[in-house]
Design an enzyme around this catalytic site. Structure first.
Site, mmCIF file in Angstrom:
data_model
loop_
_atom_site.group_PDB
_atom_site.id
_atom_site.type_symbol
_atom_site.label_atom_id
_atom_site.label_comp_id
_atom_site.label_asym_id
_atom_site.label_seq_id
_atom_site.Cartn_x
_atom_site.Cartn_y
_atom_site.Cartn_z
ATOM 1 N N ILE A 153 0.881 -1.167 0.000
ATOM 2 C CA ILE A 153 0.000 0.000 0.000
ATOM 3 C C ILE A 153 0.919 1.218 0.000
ATOM 4 O O ILE A 153 1.852 1.306 0.798
ATOM 5 C CB ILE A 153 -0.941 -0.009 1.228
ATOM 6 C CG1 ILE A 153 -1.847 1.235 1.236
ATOM 7 C CG2 ILE A 153 -0.182 -0.117 2.530
ATOM 8 C CD1 ILE A 153 -2.885 1.208 2.362
ATOM 9 N N SER A 154 0.695 2.137 -0.929
ATOM 10 C CA SER A 154 1.579 3.297 -1.063
ATOM 11 C C SER A 154 1.519 4.181 0.175
ATOM 12 O O SER A 154 0.505 4.237 0.875
ATOM 13 C CB SER A 154 1.192 4.123 -2.290
ATOM 14 O OG SER A 154 1.395 3.397 -3.476
#
EC number: 2.1.1.77
Length: 259
Positions: A106-107
């Site tokens: 997940i960024s």
């Protein structure tokens, strides 16, 4: 610290794209790698403090240069800790990428906010495509701003993970989630006012450029070892302008689907 980042070796421009370089800054470090499972709606006791932590995250984003109130409000509205494994929930509001399984991440919040702000600057996109839905977090943030969100994920396990998260937050009707090859886009739904690509290729797939509406914007990381965000705007039937933004680090963009 700001520094110059050269284009990645082997990178190339799609036909009709002209380069425009800008200063960049390193915004993501080494990515942690560990398996993740869908988080329950209450990750330990974090739910009691998540509003406060989200507001602190938003304040940090302001200091990092995010000024679009639509984006800041959207980031504040989506509980990021519900999109990561319960064991990582205490780190959910740090400015860090976190593992979600299948060798994906997940960024970090700043990257999510930066990419969305770039395609929404001075406009309100009505139809947006996200390539690389992952756990569904960025699609959930986009859904707070955009009327019609289409998100495509090539890995079946992550598609199921994202679907569970979006359903839990009652966003399944606002985000059309697709299990498919993101490099092909969704031609049956195109054109898109904006396309957000959450994985890095050596070049932007021509299929995605072709699915931009006139004046539409695409933002994506580009490169292999050395990556940077590129912002592309469609300026004509076969013409696109290009601007280089910050240096980043993303997982590779891959073709095909994975069951």
């Amino acid at each position: 610290m700001r520094k110059r980042v050269d284009p990645p070796a082997g990178g190339r421009l799609a036909p009709g794209i002209t380069p425009a370089n800008s200063n960049t800054r390193i915004s993501a470090g080494a990515l942690p790698r560990a398996p993740a499972q869908p988080a329950p709606l209450a990750s330990g006791n974090l739910g009691l403090n998540s509003d406060r932590l989200r507001q602190a995250m938003v304040q940090r984003l302001r200091t990092q240069g995010i000024v679009d109130e639509r984006v800041l409000n959207a980031m504040a509205a989506v509980p990021r800790h519900l999109f990561v494994d319960e064991a990582l929930a205490s780190r959910a509001y740090e400015d860090a990428a976190l593992p979600i399984g299948h060798s994906q991440t997940i960024s970090q919040p700043w990257v999510v906010a930066r990419m969305i702000a770039a395609v929404c600057e001075d406009r309100a996109p009505a139809r947006v495509l996200e390539v690389g839905a992952g756990c569904g977090y960025q699609a959930a943030v986009l859904a707070q701003i955009v009327r019609e969100v289409h998100a495509i994920e090539r890995i079946r396990g992550l598609y199921e993970l994202a679907r569970g998260h979006l359903r839990a937050l009652r966003l399944a009707t606002r985000v059309r989630l697709i299990h498919g090859d993101g490099m092909l886009g969704v031609p049956g739904v195109a054109p898109f006012d904006a396309i957000v690509v959450a994985a890095a290729g050596l070049a932007i797939p021509q299929a995605l450029l072709d699915q931009l509406a006139p004046g539409g914007r695409l933002i994506a990381p580009e490169g292999s070892t050395h990556q940077r965000l590129v912002l592309i705007e469609r300026t004509g039937a076969t013409a696109w302008s290009r601007k280089e933004l910050e240096a980043v680090r993303f997982v590779p963009l891959r073709a095909g689907i994975q069951s």
